[in-house]
Design an enzyme around this catalytic site. Sequence first.
Site, mmCIF file in Angstrom:
data_model
loop_
_atom_site.group_PDB
_atom_site.id
_atom_site.type_symbol
_atom_site.label_atom_id
_atom_site.label_comp_id
_atom_site.label_asym_id
_atom_site.label_seq_id
_atom_site.Cartn_x
_atom_site.Cartn_y
_atom_site.Cartn_z
ATOM 1 N N GLY A 174 50.563 46.245 56.334
ATOM 2 C CA GLY A 174 49.970 44.722 56.728
ATOM 3 C C GLY A 174 51.069 43.929 56.041
ATOM 4 O O GLY A 174 51.176 42.605 56.439
ATOM 5 N N GLU A 193 53.624 43.655 58.911
ATOM 6 C CA GLU A 193 52.976 43.031 59.882
ATOM 7 C C GLU A 193 52.951 41.363 59.390
ATOM 8 O O GLU A 193 53.334 40.594 60.256
ATOM 9 C CB GLU A 193 51.514 43.706 60.255
ATOM 10 N N GLU A 224 50.623 53.266 58.035
ATOM 11 C CA GLU A 224 49.364 53.589 58.395
ATOM 12 C C GLU A 224 48.982 55.055 58.538
ATOM 13 O O GLU A 224 47.828 55.494 58.331
ATOM 14 C CB GLU A 224 49.004 52.774 59.308
ATOM 15 N N ALA A 238 47.502 46.235 53.649
ATOM 16 C CA ALA A 238 46.177 46.149 53.560
ATOM 17 C C ALA A 238 45.428 46.694 52.297
ATOM 18 O O ALA A 238 46.046 47.861 51.880
ATOM 19 C CB ALA A 238 45.376 46.389 54.800
HETATM 20 N N1 CAA Z 1 45.917 48.816 48.706
HETATM 21 C C1 CAA Z 1 45.286 48.887 47.374
HETATM 22 N N2 CAA Z 1 45.912 49.023 46.175
HETATM 23 C C2 CAA Z 1 47.315 49.122 46.273
HETATM 24 C C3 CAA Z 1 47.830 49.307 47.566
HETATM 25 C C4 CAA Z 1 46.959 48.990 48.612
HETATM 26 N N3 CAA Z 1 47.787 48.837 49.862
HETATM 27 N N4 CAA Z 1 49.132 49.407 47.047
HETATM 28 C C5 CAA Z 1 49.287 49.473 45.710
HETATM 29 N N5 CAA Z 1 48.180 49.285 45.417
HETATM 30 C C6 CAA Z 1 47.665 49.559 43.855
HETATM 31 C C7 CAA Z 1 47.633 50.729 43.396
HETATM 32 O O1 CAA Z 1 46.415 51.524 43.635
HETATM 33 C C8 CAA Z 1 47.831 50.656 41.859
HETATM 34 O O2 CAA Z 1 46.810 50.114 41.336
HETATM 35 P P1 CAA Z 1 46.199 50.878 40.008
HETATM 36 O O3 CAA Z 1 47.153 50.645 38.928
HETATM 37 O O4 CAA Z 1 44.672 50.510 39.647
HETATM 38 O O5 CAA Z 1 46.222 52.359 40.128
HETATM 39 C C9 CAA Z 1 48.841 49.452 41.706
HETATM 40 O O6 CAA Z 1 48.631 48.733 43.060
HETATM 41 C C10 CAA Z 1 50.248 49.885 41.639
HETATM 42 O O7 CAA Z 1 50.442 50.676 42.792
HETATM 43 P P2 CAA Z 1 51.460 52.100 42.318
HETATM 44 O O8 CAA Z 1 51.362 52.580 41.035
HETATM 45 O O9 CAA Z 1 51.485 53.100 43.602
HETATM 46 O O10 CAA Z 1 53.009 51.211 42.467
HETATM 47 P P3 CAA Z 1 54.362 51.888 42.615
HETATM 48 O O11 CAA Z 1 55.134 50.686 42.514
HETATM 49 O O12 CAA Z 1 54.662 53.180 42.169
HETATM 50 O O13 CAA Z 1 54.414 52.126 44.173
HETATM 51 C C11 CAA Z 1 53.819 51.678 46.611
HETATM 52 C C12 CAA Z 1 54.418 51.119 45.249
HETATM 53 C C13 CAA Z 1 55.050 52.317 47.208
HETATM 54 C C14 CAA Z 1 53.889 50.319 47.574
HETATM 55 C C15 CAA Z 1 52.468 52.279 46.476
HETATM 56 O O14 CAA Z 1 51.621 51.577 45.898
HETATM 57 C C16 CAA Z 1 51.918 52.581 48.100
HETATM 58 O O15 CAA Z 1 52.417 53.536 48.548
HETATM 59 N N6 CAA Z 1 50.965 51.757 48.391
HETATM 60 C C17 CAA Z 1 50.166 51.964 49.641
HETATM 61 C C18 CAA Z 1 50.959 51.741 50.707
HETATM 62 C C19 CAA Z 1 50.542 51.602 52.100
HETATM 63 O O16 CAA Z 1 50.037 52.833 52.311
HETATM 64 N N7 CAA Z 1 50.137 50.684 52.844
HETATM 65 C C20 CAA Z 1 49.398 50.584 54.017
HETATM 66 C C21 CAA Z 1 47.997 50.298 53.779
HETATM 67 S S1 CAA Z 1 46.980 50.235 55.474
HETATM 68 C C22 CAA Z 1 47.283 48.916 56.230
HETATM 69 O O17 CAA Z 1 48.323 47.990 55.905
HETATM 70 C C23 CAA Z 1 46.755 48.564 57.333
HETATM 71 C C24 CAA Z 1 46.758 47.424 58.209
HETATM 72 O O18 CAA Z 1 47.743 46.867 58.140
HETATM 73 C C25 CAA Z 1 45.769 47.243 59.336
#
Ligand code: CAA
Length: 256
Positions: free
Chosen positions: A107, A110, A130, A64
């Site tokens: 997400g 999921e 999460e 998400a």
């Molecule tokens: N939400 C918003 N933005 C995200 C994102 C997310 N889940 N995942 C990545 N991005 C964005 C980053 O903020 C970044 O943006 P900027 O360039 O503007 O800074 C861009 O995408 C590239 O991200 P990274 O530089 O981090 O890319 P990477 O290839 O080095 O790493 C990754 C990739 C390991 C997936 C890392 O981005 C990450 O850990 N993302 C978050 C993963 C996460 O925690 N997901 C769970 C979200 S909560 C959820 O999903 C709840 C639910 O279902 C109900």
Amino acid sequence: MSEVLVEYPLPEVGLIRIHRPEARNALNQAVREQLAAHFTTLGNDPQVRCLVLTGGEKFFVAGADIRAMAEAGAIDILLRQSHRLWQALAACPKPVIAAVNGYAWGGGCELAMHADIIVAGESASFSQPEVKLGIMPGAGGTQRLTRAVGKFQAMKMVLTGQPVSAREALAMGLASEVVADAQVLPRAVELAGQIAALPPLAVMQIKEVLLAGQDAPLETALLLERKAFQLLFASQDQKEGMQAFLDKRKPVFKGR
Ligand code: CAA
């Protein structure tokens, strides 16, 4: 510009592609709404017999959208009613194949679990991270995951937030097959083509009964199966499929 695209790699296969690379395909409300709309449209389109869902060659969906949640309050989240949009995916009557390259996290994991078959690339990873953000899975990550892999693997994933590789996912039952990264989409489309060539009423009944039966007592689930089995004998495709076998010819299925 649309972040969710629809293509037709085969006449009877609808391919839904999430394209929001700047955010690693993170699911914001717009993406969820577009996904729900496309699933509803393709689910109702008699020409389409199987769906493929992909995020592209590098990442499936990194969860998400954290930016869209960081400042939100509980009532904001409640009012978004995201579960209604997920419901459109869960209610799709046609088989859905997830073609997963790269991250299927949060997400994204999921989302993949809303599919019926998961084809993962060698470098794919699956995670429910999460807990690291101070929340928990909210779109099936504690429930569909447990049904797919059992309590102990699910607990390990949701309590640690650590990713599992495609091979690990396959071993635990979170993927249907693992192929070379470049083969993920071609293989998913190939499988979709195979399913699309089969009698659609039987395919639809199999999906419906398997999913509904998972959450019903065994006797009820077996009853559902039996009734659907009996129902299929009212279809022209059953007559055609069996007659073609006896005639030693290729059947022509019409979805009737
Ligand atoms: N939400 C918003 N933005 C995200 C994102 C997310 N889940 N995942 C990545 N991005 C964005 C980053 O903020 C970044 O943006 P900027 O360039 O503007 O800074 C861009 O995408 C590239 O991200 P990274 O530089 O981090 O890319 P990477 O290839 O080095 O790493 C990754 C990739 C390991 C997936 C890392 O981005 C990450 O850990 N993302 C978050 C993963 C996460 O925690 N997901 C769970 C979200 S909560 C959820 O999903 C709840 C639910 O279902 C109900």
